[in-house]
Design an enzyme around this catalytic site. Sequence first.
Site, PDB file in Angstrom:
ATOM      1  N   ARG A 175      12.895   8.131 -21.492  1.00  0.00           N
ATOM      2  CA  ARG A 175      12.432   9.095 -22.503  1.00  0.00           C
ATOM      3  C   ARG A 175      13.536   9.261 -23.545  1.00  0.00           C
ATOM      4  O   ARG A 175      14.603   9.774 -23.218  1.00  0.00           O
ATOM      5  CB  ARG A 175      12.110  10.423 -21.811  1.00  0.00           C
ATOM      6  N   LYS A 234      21.661  14.277 -24.538  1.00  0.00           N
ATOM      7  CA  LYS A 234      21.890  15.500 -23.760  1.00  0.00           C
ATOM      8  C   LYS A 234      23.358  15.890 -23.676  1.00  0.00           C
ATOM      9  O   LYS A 234      24.261  15.079 -23.887  1.00  0.00           O
ATOM     10  CB  LYS A 234      21.254  15.371 -22.370  1.00  0.00           C
TER      11      LYS A 234
HETATM   12  C1  PT1 Z   1      13.279  15.102 -19.273  1.00  0.00           C
HETATM   13  C2  PT1 Z   1      12.968  16.010 -20.347  1.00  0.00           C
HETATM   14  C3  PT1 Z   1      11.587  16.334 -20.527  1.00  0.00           C
HETATM   15  N1  PT1 Z   1      13.910  16.565 -21.140  1.00  0.00           N
HETATM   16  C4  PT1 Z   1      10.996  14.931 -18.750  1.00  0.00           C
HETATM   17  N2  PT1 Z   1      10.631  15.780 -19.737  1.00  0.00           N
HETATM   18  C5  PT1 Z   1      13.547  17.433 -22.089  1.00  0.00           C
HETATM   19  N3  PT1 Z   1      10.046  14.398 -17.954  1.00  0.00           N
HETATM   20  C6  PT1 Z   1      12.194  17.748 -22.281  1.00  0.00           C
HETATM   21  C7  PT1 Z   1      21.043  19.186 -22.623  1.00  0.00           C
HETATM   22  O1  PT1 Z   1      21.706  19.311 -21.588  1.00  0.00           O
HETATM   23  O2  PT1 Z   1      14.528  14.744 -19.014  1.00  0.00           O
HETATM   24  N4  PT1 Z   1      12.299  14.600 -18.508  1.00  0.00           N
HETATM   25  N5  PT1 Z   1      11.243  17.195 -21.511  1.00  0.00           N
HETATM   26  C8  PT1 Z   1      14.617  18.069 -22.963  1.00  0.00           C
HETATM   27  N6  PT1 Z   1      15.373  18.980 -22.183  1.00  0.00           N
HETATM   28  C9  PT1 Z   1      16.774  19.089 -22.317  1.00  0.00           C
HETATM   29  C10 PT1 Z   1      17.544  19.455 -21.210  1.00  0.00           C
HETATM   30  C11 PT1 Z   1      17.366  18.781 -23.519  1.00  0.00           C
HETATM   31  C12 PT1 Z   1      18.928  19.490 -21.311  1.00  0.00           C
HETATM   32  C13 PT1 Z   1      18.758  18.839 -23.633  1.00  0.00           C
HETATM   33  C14 PT1 Z   1      19.545  19.177 -22.535  1.00  0.00           C
HETATM   34  O3  PT1 Z   1      21.553  19.032 -23.745  1.00  0.00           O
END
Ligand code: PT1
Length: 284
Positions: free
Chosen positions: A255, A221
């Site tokens: 995850r 992230k």
């Molecule tokens: C998470 C999650 C998810 N993240 C759960 N499900 C993502 N339960 C998708 C960035 O800042 O943490 N928990 N499903 C992916 N989402 C992101 C959000 C991907 C922020 C990247 C960023 O780079």
Amino acid sequence: MLWQTTRFDIDLDRPRVMGIVNVTPDSFSDGGRHADTAAALRHCEQLVAEGADILDIGGESSRPGAVSVSEEEELARVLPVLDGALGLGVPLSIDTVKPAVMRRALERGADIVNDIAALRAPGALDAVAAFPRAGVCLMHMRGDPATMQQRPAYDDVVDEVRDFLRARLMVLGAAGIAPERVVLDPGIGFGKSVEHNLELLRRQPELQSLGRPLLLGWSRKSTLGAVTGRPVGERLAASLAAALAAAQQGARVLRVHDVTATVDALKVWGAAGLLPVPESPAEE
Ligand code: PT1
């Protein structure tokens, strides 16, 4: 502590690794969906071989700025992969905010609904309640993926996340979804600044007072990019550090994209007797 899901009671006394399976169209293939489905299924098999305890299958990106896809499109992406992965012997989670996708996936035998909107969409509670054994991950998100990174501000981010997750747990209970089916996720990167995300890591133990296991998603992230100065393709070491820190702070499900590396890192910590950390007492 057990997490009840459709086919499996998952033992969370040691931290588990949830492998990420993105089912999004391959821009290089024009052969319809078969190529995308086959690639996603190969990825599922690979992650299981690498030691994934759970697979999280998603057909809609929730990265900051992502746009949503239609229900039909999401179903067409996710269901064939779900069908193909049901025989792999590990619990399958469906990453969706759409009640119709939840229902269709649970009808096919999905074990868990992973909802970044914490079952707030109309009909989502009923969709999950209709399947008396299905597991759920409830995540905190401020706003929605299209707009959530526009100057997020909190009085106290940990208090707000904890209050939100506690309230959702109560709403689920009232809808007939038992706490044994639920894990909680503070939602790293979902409507939070770099400092907010790091504060959630530092103060993560405060979220354990909710009495349910925590799931954390730090993998690759942007907060890790902000800390290290590295692009998304070069965040493995940062992701491992965050995953281990989260585990040390009490996370029970991680995850991740990089399953092999995370499993190895957890083995080292486990061999040293550093995991799992003791549970903090639940709130009265
Ligand atoms: C998470 C999650 C998810 N993240 C759960 N499900 C993502 N339960 C998708 C960035 O800042 O943490 N928990 N499903 C992916 N989402 C992101 C959000 C991907 C922020 C990247 C960023 O780079």
